[in-house]
Design an enzyme around this catalytic site. Structure first.
Site, PDB file in Angstrom:
ATOM      1  N   CYS A  65       0.836  -1.202   0.000  1.00  0.00           N
ATOM      2  CA  CYS A  65       0.000   0.000   0.000  1.00  0.00           C
ATOM      3  C   CYS A  65       0.875   1.259   0.000  1.00  0.00           C
ATOM      4  O   CYS A  65       1.476   1.584  -1.015  1.00  0.00           O
ATOM      5  CB  CYS A  65      -0.973  -0.032   1.173  1.00  0.00           C
ATOM      6  SG  CYS A  65      -2.357   1.120   0.988  1.00  0.00           S
TER       7      CYS A  65
ATOM      8  N   GLU B  13      -1.361  -8.765   4.111  1.00  0.00           N
ATOM      9  CA  GLU B  13      -1.293  -9.266   5.489  1.00  0.00           C
ATOM     10  C   GLU B  13      -2.680  -9.549   6.051  1.00  0.00           C
ATOM     11  O   GLU B  13      -2.818 -10.316   7.019  1.00  0.00           O
ATOM     12  CB  GLU B  13      -0.536  -8.278   6.382  1.00  0.00           C
ATOM     13  CG  GLU B  13      -1.296  -7.041   6.824  1.00  0.00           C
ATOM     14  CD  GLU B  13      -1.371  -5.940   5.773  1.00  0.00           C
ATOM     15  OE1 GLU B  13      -1.869  -4.843   6.111  1.00  0.00           O
ATOM     16  OE2 GLU B  13      -0.930  -6.164   4.622  1.00  0.00           O
TER      17      GLU B  13
ATOM     18  N   HIS C  17      -3.580  -4.919   0.849  1.00  0.00           N
ATOM     19  CA  HIS C  17      -2.999  -5.344   2.130  1.00  0.00           C
ATOM     20  C   HIS C  17      -2.989  -6.868   2.228  1.00  0.00           C
ATOM     21  O   HIS C  17      -3.908  -7.471   2.795  1.00  0.00           O
ATOM     22  CB  HIS C  17      -3.783  -4.733   3.293  1.00  0.00           C
ATOM     23  CG  HIS C  17      -3.463  -3.295   3.529  1.00  0.00           C
ATOM     24  ND1 HIS C  17      -2.476  -2.885   4.398  1.00  0.00           N
ATOM     25  CD2 HIS C  17      -3.963  -2.170   2.969  1.00  0.00           C
ATOM     26  CE1 HIS C  17      -2.398  -1.567   4.383  1.00  0.00           C
ATOM     27  NE2 HIS C  17      -3.290  -1.106   3.515  1.00  0.00           N
TER      28      HIS C  17
END
Length: 267
Positions: A114, A215, A213
């Site tokens: 990002c 994660e 994202h």
């Protein structure tokens, strides 16, 4: 002490005022645990790196660098006045650009997430759209405060992004800025509205940026790929370099062009 067997992945951290227990507004170094969990699950060891622009000496002990998401990159870094809606963190910009320069010089595996992808573009001479809804005409990339959007994504065939994300056709989304010009990076991923979703440097073994994202995805493939690339470096295994096209097809919109309408090849 014996050398660590897991690749050491540095994760750039925030400095933000936080509240806990009886304390209010204490400035703390932090990073969302999801990054650490993803690195650990991939077989790596996470090291949280607070902003520090003195030097990049810490890279000597790292095997990979993960530039985390967060606040906007300062527009002064790419020669623009700030939009009133831009919220930057000069300390992060200075510290992370110092780390990134050292990592690239050492050909360390790098993943930008990002904000981290946007910082990569700026480091490579690119620019950003400071408020994406003004460009694409909608808020789907950040639908509401604290709410992730979801959208289709596609990747340039034969690219590192396409290899790492084979079979992925949808990603999450939470950002109000985006790459306008990628500088010397190759654009290799696009959303359906033309927003740049992935960039890379084909001249280096592993330099990848993703706009979403990972994660927070069930299958955080870009982070897994970073750890694997770092592991190859630790083990002295096969060279991560592989032949790729020097010019990537531009795409994203109905006219087959990205938001900048530009065709880039690495310098």
């Amino acid at each position: 002490m014996p050398a660590p067997t897991r690749p050491l992945i540095g994760i750039s951290a925030y400095v933000e005022p936080v509240d806990w227990a009886a304390w209010r507004g204490v400035r703390a170094v932090l990073v969302p645990e999801a990054y650490v969990r993803a690195v650990t699950a991939a077989g790596g060891r996470a090291l949280v790196l607070p902003p520090d622009d003195v030097d990049g000496d810490v890279l000597a002990v790292l095997d990979g660098l993960l530039l985390a998401g967060g606040a906007d990159v300062g527009p002064g870094r790419y020669g623009q006045p700030p939009d009133p809606r831009t919220e930057d963190r000069p300390d992060r910009d200075a510290g992370e650009l110092t780390l990134l320069a050292a990592a690239l010089a050492a050909e360390l595996p790098v993943l930008g997430v990002c904000r981290g992808m946007q910082l990569l573009a700026v480091a490579y001479g690119g620019t950003l759209h400071q408020h994406l809804p003004d460009v694409v005409g909608h808020e789907a990339h950040r639908p509401a405060p604290g709410v992730y959007g979801s959208h289709a994504v596609r990747f340039a065939p034969g690219s590192l992004a396409a290899t790492v994300l084979a079979g992925v056709d949808r990603v999450n989304s939470y950002h109000h800025q985006a790459i306008a010009e990628p500088g010397r990076l190759a654009v290799t991923g696009w959303a359906e509205d033309g927003v740049v979703e992935a960039v890379e440097d084909p001249a280096l073994p592993f330099v990848l940026g993703v706009q979403w994202h990972p994660e927070n995805e069930p299958d955080p493939r870009p982070i897994t790929a970073l750890v694997r690339a770092a592991g190859q470096r630790v083990d002295g295994g096969c060279d991560a370099r592989r032949p790729r096209p020097s010019v990537w097809p531009v795409g994203g919109s109905a006219h087959g062009q990205g938001l900048s309408g530009d065709r880039r090849s690495p310098a």
